[in-house]
Design a protein around this motif. Structure first.
Motif, short mmCIF file in Angstrom:
data_model
loop_
_atom_site.label_atom_id
_atom_site.label_comp_id
_atom_site.label_asym_id
_atom_site.label_seq_id
_atom_site.Cartn_x
_atom_site.Cartn_y
_atom_site.Cartn_z
N LEU A 54 0.84 -1.21 0.00
CA LEU A 54 0.00 0.00 0.00
C LEU A 54 0.87 1.25 0.00
CD1 LEU A 54 -2.55 1.69 0.33
CD2 LEU A 54 -2.55 1.09 2.77
N LEU A 55 1.90 1.27 0.83
CA LEU A 55 2.77 2.45 0.90
C LEU A 55 3.48 2.69 -0.42
CD1 LEU A 55 3.77 4.64 2.86
CD2 LEU A 55 5.74 3.17 3.36
N SER A 56 3.86 1.61 -1.10
CA SER A 56 4.49 1.74 -2.41
C SER A 56 3.54 2.42 -3.40
CB SER A 56 4.91 0.37 -2.93
OG SER A 56 5.58 0.47 -4.16
N MET B 108 12.21 -11.03 -6.04
CA MET B 108 12.99 -10.17 -5.15
C MET B 108 14.29 -9.73 -5.83
SD MET B 108 15.15 -10.86 -1.79
CE MET B 108 16.49 -11.06 -2.95
N GLN B 109 14.93 -10.65 -6.57
CA GLN B 109 16.16 -10.32 -7.29
C GLN B 109 15.88 -9.21 -8.31
OE1 GLN B 109 19.43 -11.85 -7.25
NE2 GLN B 109 18.86 -12.86 -5.35
N LYS B 110 14.78 -9.34 -9.01
CA LYS B 110 14.41 -8.32 -10.00
C LYS B 110 14.17 -6.97 -9.33
CE LYS B 110 10.90 -7.15 -13.46
NZ LYS B 110 9.67 -7.63 -14.18
N GLN B 111 13.41 -6.99 -8.23
CA GLN B 111 13.11 -5.73 -7.54
C GLN B 111 14.37 -5.09 -6.98
OE1 GLN B 111 9.84 -4.34 -7.56
NE2 GLN B 111 11.24 -2.67 -7.13
N SER B 112 15.30 -5.91 -6.55
CA SER B 112 16.56 -5.39 -6.04
C SER B 112 17.35 -4.68 -7.15
CB SER B 112 17.40 -6.52 -5.45
OG SER B 112 18.58 -6.03 -4.88
N CYS B 113 17.34 -5.27 -8.35
CA CYS B 113 18.02 -4.65 -9.49
C CYS B 113 17.36 -3.31 -9.84
CB CYS B 113 17.98 -5.57 -10.70
SG CYS B 113 19.02 -7.05 -10.55
N LEU B 114 16.05 -3.29 -9.80
CA LEU B 114 15.34 -2.03 -10.09
C LEU B 114 15.67 -0.97 -9.05
CD1 LEU B 114 11.85 -3.52 -11.06
CD2 LEU B 114 13.47 -2.42 -12.61
N MET B 115 15.74 -1.37 -7.79
CA MET B 115 16.07 -0.41 -6.74
C MET B 115 17.49 0.12 -6.91
SD MET B 115 16.14 -0.88 -2.59
CE MET B 115 17.67 -1.83 -2.62
N ILE B 116 18.44 -0.77 -7.20
CA ILE B 116 19.82 -0.34 -7.39
C ILE B 116 19.90 0.67 -8.53
CG2 ILE B 116 22.11 -1.10 -8.16
CD1 ILE B 116 21.50 -3.75 -6.66
N ASN C 15 16.46 11.66 -2.40
CA ASN C 15 15.89 10.49 -1.74
C ASN C 15 16.78 9.26 -1.92
OD1 ASN C 15 13.72 11.97 -0.89
ND2 ASN C 15 12.26 11.10 -2.35
N ALA C 16 17.44 9.17 -3.08
CA ALA C 16 18.35 8.05 -3.31
C ALA C 16 19.50 8.08 -2.30
CB ALA C 16 18.88 8.10 -4.73
N ALA C 17 20.04 9.29 -2.06
CA ALA C 17 21.13 9.42 -1.10
C ALA C 17 20.65 9.07 0.31
CB ALA C 17 21.70 10.83 -1.14
N ARG C 18 19.42 9.50 0.63
CA ARG C 18 18.86 9.17 1.95
C ARG C 18 18.67 7.66 2.10
NH1 ARG C 18 16.64 13.32 5.06
NH2 ARG C 18 16.62 15.37 4.06
N ALA C 19 18.27 7.01 1.03
CA ALA C 19 18.07 5.56 1.07
C ALA C 19 19.39 4.84 1.34
CB ALA C 19 17.46 5.08 -0.24
N ILE D 201 11.32 1.68 -1.76
CA ILE D 201 12.54 2.48 -1.89
C ILE D 201 12.80 2.81 -3.35
CG2 ILE D 201 15.05 2.47 -1.53
CD1 ILE D 201 14.57 0.70 0.92
N CYS D 202 12.51 1.88 -4.23
CA CYS D 202 12.66 2.11 -5.67
C CYS D 202 11.78 3.27 -6.12
CB CYS D 202 12.30 0.83 -6.42
SG CYS D 202 12.49 0.93 -8.20
#
Length: 512
Positions: A333-335, A413-421, A387-391, A377-378
């Motif tokens: 929901l927050l996303s 999760m691996q995919k979402q991690s790549c998107l966040m990075i 916001n990226a620096a804060r993250a 976070i993404c």
């Protein structure tokens, strides 16, 4: 032929096939039955709803679902013969009592997963019969009426059953009952279960319910009932606002969500979420609120009603109480709320980054929770270097590295991690080469530098690109390239996201 070319068979044809196996091929009864089932399965025949009995050994009439249906039909037929002299809609007291027992038996039989009993009931006229019963029962028949609605919800399991419900006048029957029974919790709960079951995967039924102004009814009952008490109500909202009917090219659910929002449902749902983990309907209310949040205006209105504070508090509590289901629902929901730029700032200002990383540390054993955290976070970091620096300051970089190492097979999760990075390092790429020489000097002082930046420097200051370049370097020094390449190699769904992450990390061979 059934829907989309699926082959179907009648009960009579099935029985005849078994009989032929026995009489013409000399099979024993058990083998004859098993051969018929296997043959039809190989031919792609859908025989759901068929009573798999052996002719001459057992009968369709021996099936408990068929027996209950026959007995209910007897009661309805007897009430017609009695005319209007009998009390309560033509049913006698004993009939009403037996009817309630039979309907409860139906519910138990059809809720037995894998039994096929719901298909047997609907194929043999169960939906039409229960619709008829619901239309005949008066408000004085609360027990059998609640049982009938519960049974109806268990019958509605596929498009054939929901279409039968629609053609039998089911939507109006149910909405009329709900309108007339606003103080009866059992009828309301079972009635909204019918709405949710009927509208699932059926755009025409969503439209029928909306034409009957079920949105107004839902909001009125939410305000009248104790918050969070009727879980099926929130399920009904979610289903009505979900585009899940693949038979239609364009769903109307976006317009329905705006209609709900104009009537004030967002505030009512925020109040339900604010009840927190003490409410048994928290997850359903969170999912319903996410379904309502279809545009920037609605997302901002949810924040104005205190939605962000309520969700962040639930996220904190879910970590404390180790409630992974609540954590997933509230993070999702927050996303969605973070899709509004105004809400991004509010979430970060309320310590959202730190609270999310704290949650990840408490529920680090669940990759589905980590996936939802990374999704937020993404979104928060999208087009926002600050916001990226804060993250990164909060620990998002370490989260990505540790999670990808611990759960290599969790492809989503691996995919979402790549998107966040990618979003953490994507901006100010022109400075990459300038600061490449800083690579040997990256250490724990990195986080001190970020704190200095936020305390003394404006977001547009040239110091920010430096911090983001250090972020890239920090990730590379910790072996993120190898981890991302492994995800790209092992998971087809990760390839595009992994390629983008490698590119924005400044690697020339990102396509390899």
């Amino acid at each position: 032929m059934g829907p989309k070319g699926v082959r179907v068979i009648s009960q009579e044809a099935f029985d005849e096939l078994v009989r032929e196996n026995m009489e013409d091929l000399g099979m024993d009864p058990a083998d004859a039955l098993q051969d018929a089932i296997e043959t039809l399965t190989l031919q792609g025949v859908d025989f759901s709803g068929i009573v798999t009995c052996i002719p001459g050994v057992s009968s369709v009439k021996d099936n408990p679902v068929i027996q209950s249906l026959d007995r209910l039909e007897e009661i309805v037929s007897r009430s017609k013969d009695q005319g209007n002299e009998a009390p309560t809609s033509g049913f006698g007291d004993k009939d009403l009592e037996e009817m309630a027992d039979l309907l409860d038996t139906f519910s138990d039989l059809c809720c037995n997963e894998g039994s096929g009993n719901a298909s047997i009931a609907t194929r043999n006229g169960g939906v039409e019969l229960v619709c008829s019963i619901c239309s005949k029962l008066s408000l004085g028949c609360e027990l059998p009426l609640a049982s009938a609605l519960k049974t109806m919800a268990s019958f509605l399991h596929d498009i054939q059953s929901t279409e039968t419900f629609r053609k039998s006048g089911g939507p109006k029957i149910v909405v009329d009952i709900l309108n007339a029974s606003r103080q009866n919790f059992e009828i309301l709960n079972n009635g909204f279960s019918v709405v949710a079951a009927a509208a699932t995967g059926n755009e025409l039924l969503k439209e029928s319910f909306m034409d009957l102004k079920i949105d107004e009814l839902l909001i009125q009952i939410m305000r009248e009932q104790k918050k969070g008490s009727i879980q099926s109500l929130y399920d009904a909202v979610r289903v009505l606002l979900t585009a899940d009917d693949n038979r239609v090219l364009a769903s109307q659910v976006f317009g329905y969500a705006r209609r709900f929002a104009k009537m004030g449902i967002a505030g009512a749902l925020v109040d339900a979420v604010r009840e927190g983990l003490s409410s048994p309907s928290l997850i359903s209310a969170s999912i319903a609120l996410k379904a309502v949040a279809v545009n920037d205006e609605i997302c901002r209105s949810i924040a104005e009603d205190g939605g962000i504070d309520a969700v962040l508090q639930c996220i904190d509590d879910s970590g404390t109480q180790n409630n992974k289901a609540v954590a997933r629902a509230c993070c999702s929901l927050l996303s969605k709320l973070a899709g509004s730029d105004a809400n991004k700032s509010a979430i970060v200002e309320k310590g959202g980054m730190d609270r999310l990383i704290k949650l990840s540390s408490k529920l680090f054993d669940d990759p589905s929770v980590l996936q939802e955290i990374m999704s937020i976070i993404c979104t928060l970091s999208l087009r926002s270097p600050d916001n990226a620096a804060r993250a990164v300051e909060a620990g998002a970089g370490e989260l990505a590295i540790q999670a990808m190492q611990k759960f290599p097979s969790a492809h989503q999760m691996q995919k979402q991690s790549c998107l966040m990075i990618r979003n953490l390092v994507a901006r100010n790429q022109e400075n990459r080469q300038v600061f490449a020489t800083l690579k040997p000097y990256v250490n724990s002082d990195f986080f001190w530098l970020i704190e200095i930046h936020f305390e003394y420097f404006h977001v547009d200051h040239i110091f920010l690109p430096l911090l983001l370049q250090i972020c890239r370097t920090l990730l590379l020094n910790n072996g993120i390239e190898k981890i991302i390449r492994k995800a790209k190699e092992n998971h087809e769904s990760c390839k595009e996201a992994a390629t983008d992450a490698l590119r924005d990390l400044g690697l020339d061979n990102y396509n390899l």
